[in-house]
Design a protein around this motif. Structure first.
Motif, PDB file in Angstrom:
ATOM      1  N   ARG A  89       0.832  -1.208   0.000  1.00 40.28           N
ATOM      2  CA  ARG A  89       0.000   0.000   0.000  1.00 40.28           C
ATOM      3  C   ARG A  89       0.864   1.255   0.000  1.00 40.28           C
ATOM      4  O   ARG A  89       0.559   2.231  -0.686  1.00 40.28           O
ATOM      5  CB  ARG A  89      -0.916   0.021   1.217  1.00 40.28           C
ATOM      6  N   VAL A  90       1.926   1.234   0.793  1.00 41.35           N
ATOM      7  CA  VAL A  90       2.812   2.393   0.864  1.00 41.35           C
ATOM      8  C   VAL A  90       3.496   2.607  -0.478  1.00 41.35           C
ATOM      9  O   VAL A  90       3.571   3.733  -0.981  1.00 41.35           O
ATOM     10  CB  VAL A  90       3.845   2.220   2.001  1.00 41.35           C
ATOM     11  N   VAL A  91       3.979   1.520  -1.080  1.00 40.67           N
ATOM     12  CA  VAL A  91       4.656   1.627  -2.378  1.00 40.67           C
ATOM     13  C   VAL A  91       3.679   2.124  -3.441  1.00 40.67           C
ATOM     14  O   VAL A  91       4.026   2.983  -4.257  1.00 40.67           O
ATOM     15  CB  VAL A  91       5.275   0.269  -2.781  1.00 40.67           C
ATOM     16  N   ALA A  92       2.456   1.614  -3.413  1.00 40.90           N
ATOM     17  CA  ALA A  92       1.452   2.084  -4.380  1.00 40.90           C
ATOM     18  C   ALA A  92       1.189   3.575  -4.184  1.00 40.90           C
ATOM     19  O   ALA A  92       1.031   4.319  -5.163  1.00 40.90           O
ATOM     20  CB  ALA A  92       0.162   1.292  -4.221  1.00 40.90           C
ATOM     21  N   GLY A  93       1.152   4.017  -2.930  1.00 39.26           N
ATOM     22  CA  GLY A  93       0.971   5.441  -2.657  1.00 39.26           C
ATOM     23  C   GLY A  93       2.099   6.271  -3.237  1.00 39.26           C
ATOM     24  O   GLY A  93       1.869   7.347  -3.800  1.00 39.26           O
ATOM     25  N   TRP A  94       3.327   5.786  -3.117  1.00 40.24           N
ATOM     26  CA  TRP A  94       4.473   6.503  -3.692  1.00 40.24           C
ATOM     27  C   TRP A  94       4.354   6.574  -5.207  1.00 40.24           C
ATOM     28  O   TRP A  94       4.649   7.595  -5.821  1.00 40.24           O
ATOM     29  CB  TRP A  94       5.780   5.810  -3.337  1.00 40.24           C
ATOM     30  N   LEU A 108      13.994   8.040  -2.495  1.00 47.53           N
ATOM     31  CA  LEU A 108      15.077   7.053  -2.428  1.00 47.53           C
ATOM     32  C   LEU A 108      14.539   5.655  -2.129  1.00 47.53           C
ATOM     33  O   LEU A 108      15.006   4.670  -2.706  1.00 47.53           O
ATOM     34  CB  LEU A 108      16.098   7.469  -1.375  1.00 47.53           C
ATOM     35  N   ARG A 109      13.570   5.582  -1.219  1.00 39.20           N
ATOM     36  CA  ARG A 109      13.000   4.269  -0.892  1.00 39.20           C
ATOM     37  C   ARG A 109      12.251   3.693  -2.080  1.00 39.20           C
ATOM     38  O   ARG A 109      12.332   2.486  -2.343  1.00 39.20           O
ATOM     39  CB  ARG A 109      12.101   4.381   0.331  1.00 39.20           C
ATOM     40  N   LEU A 110      11.520   4.543  -2.826  1.00 43.24           N
ATOM     41  CA  LEU A 110      10.820   4.077  -4.028  1.00 43.24           C
ATOM     42  C   LEU A 110      11.823   3.590  -5.068  1.00 43.24           C
ATOM     43  O   LEU A 110      11.623   2.544  -5.683  1.00 43.24           O
ATOM     44  CB  LEU A 110       9.950   5.181  -4.609  1.00 43.24           C
ATOM     45  N   LYS A 111      12.919   4.298  -5.226  1.00 41.11           N
ATOM     46  CA  LYS A 111      13.942   3.896  -6.180  1.00 41.11           C
ATOM     47  C   LYS A 111      14.515   2.532  -5.796  1.00 41.11           C
ATOM     48  O   LYS A 111      14.715   1.663  -6.648  1.00 41.11           O
ATOM     49  CB  LYS A 111      15.063   4.942  -6.230  1.00 41.11           C
ATOM     50  N   ALA A 112      14.751   2.329  -4.499  1.00 44.54           N
ATOM     51  CA  ALA A 112      15.284   1.037  -4.026  1.00 44.54           C
ATOM     52  C   ALA A 112      14.285  -0.084  -4.280  1.00 44.54           C
ATOM     53  O   ALA A 112      14.665  -1.187  -4.692  1.00 44.54           O
ATOM     54  CB  ALA A 112      15.620   1.115  -2.549  1.00 44.54           C
TER      55      ALA A 112
END
Length: 116
Positions: A89-94, A108-112
């Motif tokens: 859910r967090v990644v989808a939000g990003w 940076l976390r999304l890129k990782a």
């Protein structure tokens, strides 16, 4: 929708603000002792029983099985055990937000995540 639901959606600044209660991880009795256990692991103490015997006098009231599971997780991981990965859910939000609205840390976390 009820008025409470509409108010919840209206008051939410980010999608993560909508998720509370059952979606959050529950705290463990072991959480307060994890830094100590990580230090002991890095010092070479990989025996869960020994570590459990050390933290019981420090106030740990949980079971040996929880310590054993934590050490097993560390033992089986290819690298050092770090924080949990972000939820889907967090990644989808990003991914659904505009890139300029993300904080530098979130970028940076999304890129990782995308690399992995």
């Amino acid at each position: 929708m009820t008025s409470r639901t509409v108010k919840l959606f209206a008051d939410a600044a980010t999608p993560e603000d909508l998720f509370h209660g059952q979606w959050k991880g529950r705290p463990s009795k072991l959480d307060a002792f994890k830094p100590y256990l990580d230090d002991r692991w890095n010092q070479g103490c990989t025996n869960a029983w020994t570590a459990w015997e050390e933290i019981v006098p420090l106030g740990y009231q949980g079971s040996y099985q929880r310590v054993r599971a934590y050490f097993r997780e560390k033992r089986l991981s290819p690298g050092p055990v770090t924080a949990r990965p972000p939820s889907p859910r967090v990644v989808a939000g990003w991914m659904l937000r505009r890139p300029e609205s993300l904080t530098e840390t979130d970028r940076l976390r999304l890129k990782a995540v995308l690399i992995h």
